[in-house]
Motif scaffolding. Structure first.
Motif, PDB file in Angstrom:
ATOM      1  N   GLU A   1      -8.436  -4.071   0.304  1.00  0.00           N
ATOM      2  CA  GLU A   1      -8.553  -3.797   1.733  1.00  0.00           C
ATOM      3  C   GLU A   1      -8.115  -2.382   2.065  1.00  0.00           C
ATOM      4  OE1 GLU A   1      -7.839  -8.102   3.808  1.00  0.00           O
ATOM      5  OE2 GLU A   1      -6.077  -7.107   2.947  1.00  0.00           O
ATOM      6  N   ALA A   2      -7.104  -1.862   1.378  1.00  0.00           N
ATOM      7  CA  ALA A   2      -6.603  -0.513   1.645  1.00  0.00           C
ATOM      8  C   ALA A   2      -5.879  -0.017   0.402  1.00  0.00           C
ATOM      9  CB  ALA A   2      -5.658  -0.514   2.848  1.00  0.00           C
ATOM     10  N   ARG A   3      -5.826   1.320   0.254  1.00  0.00           N
ATOM     11  CA  ARG A   3      -5.151   1.901  -0.896  1.00  0.00           C
ATOM     12  C   ARG A   3      -4.724   3.327  -0.589  1.00  0.00           C
ATOM     13  NH1 ARG A   3      -9.682   3.689  -5.411  1.00  0.00           N
ATOM     14  NH2 ARG A   3      -7.771   4.133  -6.568  1.00  0.00           N
ATOM     15  N   VAL A   4      -3.774   3.813  -1.390  1.00  0.00           N
ATOM     16  CA  VAL A   4      -3.417   5.227  -1.435  1.00  0.00           C
ATOM     17  C   VAL A   4      -4.044   5.805  -2.692  1.00  0.00           C
ATOM     18  CG1 VAL A   4      -1.515   6.853  -1.777  1.00  0.00           C
ATOM     19  CG2 VAL A   4      -1.301   4.999  -0.116  1.00  0.00           C
TER      20      VAL A   4
ATOM     21  N   VAL B   1       0.821  -1.205   0.000  1.00  0.00           N
ATOM     22  CA  VAL B   1       0.000   0.000   0.000  1.00  0.00           C
ATOM     23  C   VAL B   1       0.859   1.262   0.000  1.00  0.00           C
ATOM     24  CG1 VAL B   1      -1.818   1.262   1.200  1.00  0.00           C
ATOM     25  CG2 VAL B   1      -1.855  -1.236   1.167  1.00  0.00           C
ATOM     26  N   GLY B   2       1.797   1.366   0.890  1.00  0.00           N
ATOM     27  CA  GLY B   2       2.666   2.532   0.929  1.00  0.00           C
ATOM     28  C   GLY B   2       2.065   3.705   1.682  1.00  0.00           C
ATOM     29  N   ALA B   3       2.753   4.839   1.608  1.00  0.00           N
ATOM     30  CA  ALA B   3       2.339   6.054   2.312  1.00  0.00           C
ATOM     31  C   ALA B   3       1.804   7.070   1.315  1.00  0.00           C
ATOM     32  CB  ALA B   3       3.513   6.652   3.078  1.00  0.00           C
ATOM     33  N   PRO B   4       0.863   7.924   1.742  1.00  0.00           N
ATOM     34  CA  PRO B   4       0.317   8.925   0.820  1.00  0.00           C
ATOM     35  C   PRO B   4       1.305  10.053   0.556  1.00  0.00           C
ATOM     36  CG  PRO B   4      -0.631   9.198   3.016  1.00  0.00           C
ATOM     37  CD  PRO B   4       0.196   7.946   3.062  1.00  0.00           C
ATOM     38  N   GLY B   5       1.336  10.511  -0.701  1.00  0.00           N
ATOM     39  CA  GLY B   5       2.136  11.661  -1.072  1.00  0.00           C
ATOM     40  C   GLY B   5       1.315  12.936  -0.971  1.00  0.00           C
ATOM     41  N   PRO B   6       1.848  14.039  -1.452  1.00  0.00           N
ATOM     42  CA  PRO B   6       1.085  15.299  -1.417  1.00  0.00           C
ATOM     43  C   PRO B   6      -0.253  15.169  -2.126  1.00  0.00           C
ATOM     44  CG  PRO B   6       3.381  15.707  -1.971  1.00  0.00           C
ATOM     45  CD  PRO B   6       3.196  14.213  -1.988  1.00  0.00           C
ATOM     46  N   GLY B   7      -1.309  15.652  -1.477  1.00  0.00           N
ATOM     47  CA  GLY B   7      -2.635  15.593  -2.078  1.00  0.00           C
ATOM     48  C   GLY B   7      -3.279  14.229  -2.057  1.00  0.00           C
ATOM     49  N   GLU B   8      -2.711  13.271  -1.321  1.00  0.00           N
ATOM     50  CA  GLU B   8      -3.233  11.909  -1.283  1.00  0.00           C
ATOM     51  C   GLU B   8      -3.635  11.515   0.140  1.00  0.00           C
ATOM     52  OE1 GLU B   8      -0.845   9.706  -4.914  1.00  0.00           O
ATOM     53  OE2 GLU B   8       0.021   9.619  -2.893  1.00  0.00           O
ATOM     54  N   ILE B   9      -4.408  10.440   0.208  1.00  0.00           N
ATOM     55  CA  ILE B   9      -4.763   9.828   1.499  1.00  0.00           C
ATOM     56  C   ILE B   9      -4.567   8.325   1.391  1.00  0.00           C
ATOM     57  CG2 ILE B   9      -6.394  11.592   2.230  1.00  0.00           C
ATOM     58  CD1 ILE B   9      -7.806   8.319   0.983  1.00  0.00           C
ATOM     59  N   ARG B  10      -4.399   7.684   2.562  1.00  0.00           N
ATOM     60  CA  ARG B  10      -4.484   6.223   2.618  1.00  0.00           C
ATOM     61  C   ARG B  10      -5.749   5.866   3.370  1.00  0.00           C
ATOM     62  NH1 ARG B  10       0.129   4.566   5.164  1.00  0.00           N
ATOM     63  NH2 ARG B  10      -0.869   4.146   7.188  1.00  0.00           N
ATOM     64  N   ILE B  11      -6.567   5.024   2.774  1.00  0.00           N
ATOM     65  CA  ILE B  11      -7.850   4.640   3.368  1.00  0.00           C
ATOM     66  C   ILE B  11      -7.916   3.129   3.504  1.00  0.00           C
ATOM     67  CG2 ILE B  11      -8.980   4.633   1.089  1.00  0.00           C
ATOM     68  CD1 ILE B  11     -11.559   5.567   2.528  1.00  0.00           C
ATOM     69  N   ARG B  12      -8.430   2.663   4.643  1.00  0.00           N
ATOM     70  CA  ARG B  12      -8.680   1.239   4.859  1.00  0.00           C
ATOM     71  C   ARG B  12     -10.174   1.005   4.677  1.00  0.00           C
ATOM     72  NH1 ARG B  12      -5.987  -3.084   5.866  1.00  0.00           N
ATOM     73  NH2 ARG B  12      -4.111  -1.781   6.054  1.00  0.00           N
ATOM     74  N   HIS B  13     -10.505   0.163   3.723  1.00  0.00           N
ATOM     75  CA  HIS B  13     -11.904  -0.024   3.345  1.00  0.00           C
ATOM     76  C   HIS B  13     -12.647  -0.953   4.297  1.00  0.00           C
ATOM     77  CE1 HIS B  13     -10.672   0.955  -1.058  1.00  0.00           C
ATOM     78  NE2 HIS B  13     -11.019   2.043  -0.396  1.00  0.00           N
TER      79      HIS B  13
END
Length: 324
Positions: free
Chosen positions: A96-99, A23-35
């Motif tokens: 399950e989760a994404r950036v 999945v990794g970490a979010p960059g500028p303007g991004e989020i990480r969400i767990r569904h």
């Protein structure tokens, strides 16, 4: 790592593969969400089949709901721990989760549970732009809505009733017609047994409807045009029966100076402020009780092939979600 559904080639449901992806970490303007859940839509089938070609390999899925785990630089409308939901590009919600980009991810009211949110975002935002952004509709207007027992259709039936718009539904069986009527349609036509264009003329005393909203495509296109009043608007927003073939644009003049448009929800939600305002309107409809989101099918993520088979075989009603 997150379990994710991907395709490496276009084709039938058999190309859907369950994989583990970082999945990794979010960059500028991004989020990480767990569904908590994600939605199933016909656009997913179009992308899988190649009707809407994709750069491969790719994950699939356009809507989901869950909890924000991290936010990137510049994201101010969401914080870690927030409940959120979205319908957005790029595809990738079957996981399950994404950036992902944050702009179209919307804070979710506590009154809306995750399953409901996952089932309604793309469908509900579609109804919002159809009724409020594509053509100005008002109380007393008439709309012909195809496939009205599906996820978009059942929301549209209720939305129309809540605003005094007369919605004439079509569906592929008597049972589906009954469901459309139960959800607020003024009339319902089984287009497998009746000539829906002729029935529309009867219902409207020969006038025709102000607007047709057609997600079916090839099999209903000509009848949809024949259902419109002079200067009426045809909104073609899907291809469930296949893409509409090329046609002579002069037919629009011959049939009464008709108008036609082929919109997508993603054009309407492209701007952050538009998307958030549309989502707020949708949440208000749901939390007020004007719209109830009907989830008639639930499939586990690993059973996504069966979900696609059921959707394409027209065996589903209401909304369908994938559970995690």
């Amino acid at each position: 790592m997150a379990r994710t559904i991907i395709i490496s080639e276009h084709g039938g449901p058999e190309v859907l593969t369950l994989s583990n992806r970082e999945v990794g970490a979010p960059g500028p303007g991004e989020i990480r969400i767990r569904h908590a859940a994600c939605g199933l839509n016909f656009i997913d089938c179009y992308q899988r089949s190649g009707l809407y070609p994709m750069q491969l390999p790719t994950a699939l899925g356009m809507e989901a709901a869950g909890t924000i785990e991290a936010v990137g630089e510049g994201v101010t409308h969401l914080r870690p721990g927030d409940r959120a939901a979205y319908a957005a590009q790029p595809p990738g919600a079957y996981c399950e989760a994404r950036v992902m980009p944050a702009a179209q991810v919307c804070p979710l009211p506590d009154a809306v549970d995750f399953d409901t949110a996952a089932a309604m975002m793309l469908k509900g935002l579609t109804v919002q732009y159809l009724f409020h952004r594509t053509v100005p509709l008002k109380a007393g207007d008439t709309v012909l809505f195809h496939a009205a027992a599906g996820g978009v259709g059942l929301i549209a039936c209720q939305w129309a009733k809540s605003e005094g718009i007369k919605l004439i539904a079509t569906a592929g069986s008597d049972d589906k017609c009954r469901r459309a009527l139960e959800h607020g349609a003024a009339h319902a036509i089984n287009y497998n047994t009746d000539d829906f264009a002729a029935r529309v003329r009867e219902i409207t005393e020969g006038r025709g409807v102000d607007v047709v909203m057609d997600s079916v495509g090839a099999s209903t296109f000509e009848g949809s045009l024949d259902s419109l009043r002079p200067c009426g608007m045809m909104i073609s927003f899907g291809n469930a029966s296949g893409p509409v073939p090329p046609f002579d644009i002069a037919k629009l003049a011959a049939k009464g100076s008709l108008q036609i448009t082929r919109p997508t929800v993603f054009s309407h939600i492209a701007k952050h402020e538009d998307c958030q305002a549309m989502a707020k309107h949708l949440f208000e409809k749901v939390t007020s009780g004007a719209v109830r989101v009907q989830i008639d099918q639930r499939f586990a993520l690993e059973d996504v092939r069966a979900a696609h088979e059921a959707l394409e075989a027209r065996k589903t009603t209401g909304s369908t979600i994938l559970t995690l």
